[in-house]
Design a protein around this motif. Sequence first.
Motif, PDB file in Angstrom:
ATOM      1  N   THR A   1      72.526   5.445  24.038  1.00 20.57           N
ATOM      2  CA  THR A   1      71.351   4.650  24.388  1.00 20.57           C
ATOM      3  C   THR A   1      70.864   3.883  23.159  1.00 20.57           C
ATOM      4  OG1 THR A   1      69.891   6.536  23.926  1.00 20.57           O
ATOM      5  CG2 THR A   1      70.668   6.274  26.182  1.00 20.57           C
ATOM      6  N   LYS A   2      69.957   2.946  23.408  1.00 17.10           N
ATOM      7  CA  LYS A   2      69.480   2.094  22.313  1.00 17.10           C
ATOM      8  C   LYS A   2      68.681   2.892  21.298  1.00 17.10           C
ATOM      9  CE  LYS A   2      68.723  -2.069  23.174  1.00 17.10           C
ATOM     10  NZ  LYS A   2      68.283  -3.381  23.668  1.00 17.10           N
ATOM     11  N   LEU A   3      67.876   3.812  21.751  1.00 19.49           N
ATOM     12  CA  LEU A   3      67.088   4.612  20.816  1.00 19.49           C
ATOM     13  C   LEU A   3      67.987   5.500  19.955  1.00 19.49           C
ATOM     14  CD1 LEU A   3      63.998   5.669  22.971  1.00 19.49           C
ATOM     15  CD2 LEU A   3      64.144   3.924  21.198  1.00 19.49           C
ATOM     16  N   CYS A   4      69.068   5.976  20.507  1.00 21.45           N
ATOM     17  CA  CYS A   4      69.994   6.789  19.720  1.00 21.45           C
ATOM     18  C   CYS A   4      70.672   5.957  18.632  1.00 21.45           C
ATOM     19  CB  CYS A   4      71.032   7.419  20.628  1.00 21.45           C
ATOM     20  SG  CYS A   4      72.220   8.472  19.780  1.00 21.45           S
ATOM     21  N   SER A   5      70.928   4.674  18.917  1.00 22.89           N
ATOM     22  CA  SER A   5      71.560   3.814  17.916  1.00 22.89           C
ATOM     23  C   SER A   5      70.649   3.524  16.739  1.00 22.89           C
ATOM     24  CB  SER A   5      72.002   2.506  18.571  1.00 22.89           C
ATOM     25  OG  SER A   5      70.878   1.776  19.052  1.00 22.89           O
ATOM     26  N   LEU A   6      69.326   3.745  16.881  1.00 27.73           N
ATOM     27  CA  LEU A   6      68.403   3.533  15.768  1.00 27.73           C
ATOM     28  C   LEU A   6      68.601   4.550  14.651  1.00 27.73           C
ATOM     29  CD1 LEU A   6      65.077   2.725  17.691  1.00 27.73           C
ATOM     30  CD2 LEU A   6      66.725   1.128  16.724  1.00 27.73           C
ATOM     31  N   THR A   7      69.237   5.640  14.947  1.00 25.06           N
ATOM     32  CA  THR A   7      69.469   6.680  13.934  1.00 25.06           C
ATOM     33  C   THR A   7      70.711   6.399  13.094  1.00 25.06           C
ATOM     34  OG1 THR A   7      70.752   8.029  15.490  1.00 25.06           O
ATOM     35  CG2 THR A   7      68.376   8.389  15.419  1.00 25.06           C
ATOM     36  N   GLU A   8      71.483   5.384  13.442  1.00 24.95           N
ATOM     37  CA  GLU A   8      72.685   5.058  12.689  1.00 24.95           C
ATOM     38  C   GLU A   8      72.324   4.293  11.417  1.00 24.95           C
ATOM     39  OE1 GLU A   8      75.161   2.928  15.362  1.00 24.95           O
ATOM     40  OE2 GLU A   8      75.397   4.621  16.770  1.00 24.95           O
ATOM     41  N   PRO A   9      73.142   4.377  10.391  1.00 30.48           N
ATOM     42  CA  PRO A   9      72.808   3.744   9.096  1.00 30.48           C
ATOM     43  C   PRO A   9      72.679   2.229   9.162  1.00 30.48           C
ATOM     44  CG  PRO A   9      74.556   5.378   8.846  1.00 30.48           C
ATOM     45  CD  PRO A   9      74.354   5.198  10.316  1.00 30.48           C
ATOM     46  N   HIS A  10      73.469   1.578   9.996  1.00 31.72           N
ATOM     47  CA  HIS A  10      73.429   0.118  10.053  1.00 31.72           C
ATOM     48  C   HIS A  10      72.379  -0.397  11.035  1.00 31.72           C
ATOM     49  CE1 HIS A  10      76.232   1.496  13.180  1.00 31.72           C
ATOM     50  NE2 HIS A  10      75.780   0.469  13.878  1.00 31.72           N
ATOM     51  N   ALA A  11      71.510   0.452  11.582  1.00 35.23           N
ATOM     52  CA  ALA A  11      70.493   0.019  12.550  1.00 35.23           C
ATOM     53  C   ALA A  11      69.511  -0.992  11.968  1.00 35.23           C
ATOM     54  CB  ALA A  11      69.751   1.241  13.095  1.00 35.23           C
ATOM     55  N   PRO A  12      69.052  -0.857  10.684  1.00 37.74           N
ATOM     56  CA  PRO A  12      68.100  -1.863  10.152  1.00 37.74           C
ATOM     57  C   PRO A  12      68.663  -3.271  10.118  1.00 37.74           C
ATOM     58  CG  PRO A  12      68.045   0.125   8.820  1.00 37.74           C
ATOM     59  CD  PRO A  12      69.194   0.274   9.771  1.00 37.74           C
ATOM     60  N   SER A  13      69.962  -3.421  10.011  1.00 33.27           N
ATOM     61  CA  SER A  13      70.548  -4.758   9.980  1.00 33.27           C
ATOM     62  C   SER A  13      70.744  -5.354  11.375  1.00 33.27           C
ATOM     63  CB  SER A  13      71.898  -4.720   9.246  1.00 33.27           C
ATOM     64  OG  SER A  13      72.804  -3.844   9.923  1.00 33.27           O
ATOM     65  N   ILE A  14      70.681  -4.518  12.388  1.00 28.10           N
ATOM     66  CA  ILE A  14      70.884  -4.996  13.765  1.00 28.10           C
ATOM     67  C   ILE A  14      69.553  -5.300  14.445  1.00 28.10           C
ATOM     68  CG2 ILE A  14      71.826  -4.384  16.023  1.00 28.10           C
ATOM     69  CD1 ILE A  14      73.854  -2.639  14.644  1.00 28.10           C
ATOM     70  N   TYR A  15      68.581  -4.421  14.290  1.00 25.58           N
ATOM     71  CA  TYR A  15      67.297  -4.562  14.978  1.00 25.58           C
ATOM     72  C   TYR A  15      66.226  -5.104  14.025  1.00 25.58           C
ATOM     73  CZ  TYR A  15      69.706  -1.559  18.314  1.00 25.58           C
ATOM     74  OH  TYR A  15      70.622  -1.033  19.186  1.00 25.58           O
ATOM     75  N   ASP A  16      65.076  -5.426  14.573  1.00 31.53           N
ATOM     76  CA  ASP A  16      63.956  -5.967  13.791  1.00 31.53           C
ATOM     77  C   ASP A  16      63.313  -4.824  12.998  1.00 31.53           C
ATOM     78  OD1 ASP A  16      61.859  -7.342  12.760  1.00 31.53           O
ATOM     79  OD2 ASP A  16      60.978  -7.947  14.678  1.00 31.53           O
ATOM     80  N   TYR A  17      63.694  -4.728  11.743  1.00 35.73           N
ATOM     81  CA  TYR A  17      63.233  -3.622  10.889  1.00 35.73           C
ATOM     82  C   TYR A  17      62.407  -4.184   9.732  1.00 35.73           C
ATOM     83  CZ  TYR A  17      63.356   0.447   7.808  1.00 35.73           C
ATOM     84  OH  TYR A  17      63.016   1.505   6.988  1.00 35.73           O
ATOM     85  N   ASP A  18      61.228  -3.605   9.512  1.00 33.91           N
ATOM     86  CA  ASP A  18      60.347  -4.005   8.416  1.00 33.91           C
ATOM     87  C   ASP A  18      60.486  -2.981   7.298  1.00 33.91           C
ATOM     88  OD1 ASP A  18      58.407  -4.881   6.721  1.00 33.91           O
ATOM     89  OD2 ASP A  18      56.783  -4.907   8.204  1.00 33.91           O
ATOM     90  N   PRO A  19      61.143  -3.357   6.170  1.00 32.65           N
ATOM     91  CA  PRO A  19      61.315  -2.377   5.089  1.00 32.65           C
ATOM     92  C   PRO A  19      60.015  -1.985   4.415  1.00 32.65           C
ATOM     93  CG  PRO A  19      62.090  -4.558   4.418  1.00 32.65           C
ATOM     94  CD  PRO A  19      61.758  -4.644   5.877  1.00 32.65           C
ATOM     95  N   THR A  20      58.985  -2.826   4.537  1.00 35.26           N
ATOM     96  CA  THR A  20      57.708  -2.498   3.892  1.00 35.26           C
ATOM     97  C   THR A  20      57.043  -1.327   4.608  1.00 35.26           C
ATOM     98  OG1 THR A  20      57.451  -4.831   3.289  1.00 35.26           O
ATOM     99  CG2 THR A  20      55.489  -3.415   3.132  1.00 35.26           C
ATOM    100  N   THR A  21      56.909  -1.452   5.923  1.00 31.08           N
ATOM    101  CA  THR A  21      56.272  -0.372   6.704  1.00 31.08           C
ATOM    102  C   THR A  21      57.280   0.656   7.178  1.00 31.08           C
ATOM    103  OG1 THR A  21      56.472  -1.707   8.696  1.00 31.08           O
ATOM    104  CG2 THR A  21      54.415  -1.899   7.444  1.00 31.08           C
ATOM    105  N   LYS A  22      58.595   0.346   7.005  1.00 35.94           N
ATOM    106  CA  LYS A  22      59.669   1.230   7.437  1.00 35.94           C
ATOM    107  C   LYS A  22      59.555   1.583   8.931  1.00 35.94           C
ATOM    108  CE  LYS A  22      60.402   3.352   2.908  1.00 35.94           C
ATOM    109  NZ  LYS A  22      60.485   4.626   2.142  1.00 35.94           N
ATOM    110  N   GLU A  23      59.474   0.519   9.715  1.00 36.98           N
ATOM    111  CA  GLU A  23      59.376   0.725  11.158  1.00 36.98           C
ATOM    112  C   GLU A  23      60.175  -0.331  11.900  1.00 36.98           C
ATOM    113  OE1 GLU A  23      55.189   0.482  11.831  1.00 36.98           O
ATOM    114  OE2 GLU A  23      55.197  -1.706  12.010  1.00 36.98           O
ATOM    115  N   PHE A  24      60.665   0.059  13.083  1.00 42.98           N
ATOM    116  CA  PHE A  24      61.372  -0.867  13.973  1.00 42.98           C
ATOM    117  C   PHE A  24      60.367  -1.470  14.945  1.00 42.98           C
ATOM    118  CE2 PHE A  24      64.653   2.059  12.610  1.00 42.98           C
ATOM    119  CZ  PHE A  24      65.736   1.226  12.349  1.00 42.98           C
ATOM    120  N   PHE A  25      60.515  -2.774  15.166  1.00 45.69           N
ATOM    121  CA  PHE A  25      59.586  -3.452  16.076  1.00 45.69           C
ATOM    122  C   PHE A  25      60.331  -3.899  17.329  1.00 45.69           C
ATOM    123  CE2 PHE A  25      57.668  -7.324  17.795  1.00 45.69           C
ATOM    124  CZ  PHE A  25      56.393  -6.847  18.090  1.00 45.69           C
ATOM    125  N   PHE A  26      59.715  -3.603  18.492  1.00 39.48           N
ATOM    126  CA  PHE A  26      60.228  -4.052  19.785  1.00 39.48           C
ATOM    127  C   PHE A  26      59.063  -4.599  20.585  1.00 39.48           C
ATOM    128  CE2 PHE A  26      63.221  -0.792  18.472  1.00 39.48           C
ATOM    129  CZ  PHE A  26      64.449  -1.412  18.702  1.00 39.48           C
TER     130      PHE A  26
END
Length: 431
Positions: free
Chosen positions: A30-55
């Motif tokens: 599932t999509k939420l499970c893929s967020l735990t993979e190492p390359h997830a920040p490069s695929i989804y909208d990830y803010d390194p400052t707040t360290k959160e994924f935005f949807f």
Amino acid sequence: MEGSKEKITLNIGGVRYETYSSTLRTFPGTKLCSLTEPHAPSIYDYDPTTKEFFFDRSAEIFSYVLNYYRTKHFHCPTDTCRSVLEEELAFWEINEAQLSSCCWLKLNKKEVQPEELNIWDENEQTDDQCLIVQTERRDFSWRTRWQPKIWSMFEKPFSSFSAKCLALVSLLFIVGIVIIFCEETKAQFEFFTANFSSSGHSELSHNDHDHYYHQAAYLLHLELLCVLWFTFEFSVRFCFCPDKKLFFQNPLNVVDFLSLFPVYIELFVAGQIQRMPSLGLWLGFVRVVYLLKLLKISKLIETPLILRVLSYTLKSILREICILLMILAFETLFFGSLFFYGELLGSHPSYTGELHIADILVCFWWALITLTTVGYGDIIPLTTFGQVTAALAAVFGMLTITIPIPIFLVKFKSYYDIAIFKQKLKRSKKP
């Protein structure tokens, strides 16, 4: 342990959620499970400052999605639009069939009682829960290891390829013994009528007698072959059945047991049949139990879903059916009596031969036929009072039959929707 305690922050439509990465790994793929993979920040909208994924999705529905990962039970809000829910689930790559039954019924606006919710599962799992009880034993004897396999092969025609082949053989033997029974009955009837004609003398020659007994012996040997197979099949099923008491509570098993006796009885008294042909007719009458074995075909052939739902619907409205029959019986007695005395008191004496209502039971027959709107026309009212009674009987009959139809349709639609949902859920859980 460090990986399981790692936290992930999600920003869903402006609402922040924080959970463990191990929680998101509950459902791989599932999509939420893929967020735990190492390359997830490069695929989804990830803010390194707040360290959160935005949807940019619905936060209200996502709270239920996240709770599904925590509890493995998916529920949804009652005021959610179905298309919106389907769109959100498709985005999070979650199958709609995972929705709990209670919320699915609310979402589809199905008014079903709680005890009716699990009727589909209860009827499908009764055999497994009640009969396969000895498989939980902890001993490792050969009987314990082979009992579930042999029982499923003989009792569940669609459990394996060998079970299907065995069911096909049983089906051929059932059809064969029914054909043999019909041929034996025809031969015995022709022999009995010719041997005991109206003149009191036998119309059969010695050669005819020999031909009949040779034909009877040939059919008896074929019948014995079928019964030997039924004996083997019944013995295996009885030996490997975990619950013998429940086994004989099944009417089909009782029919299988009774069908073993006629041919063995005929073999035991074979010498007396030639001296007493009427005994063969009585044994032929006992063989009627072979026709009941045709009911087993319904078990060997996969029943369509709509027929199974129909049987469950009839069981659920059994009380309403009994009330309907009571009302119909009362109307039959009432209108039959009214018609009898109305025609009897208002008819002209010359009509007596045309009415055919010398007996009140005939009027009850007329009332039942009129109430069910069949109307054979064998009995007709000849007086004004009788015609009014017939008109009222027809109207009340139509009302009695048509009013309960919507109740049946509502029940049937509810059970059919539940059955479709359960089947989708079962298919989605299969690997």
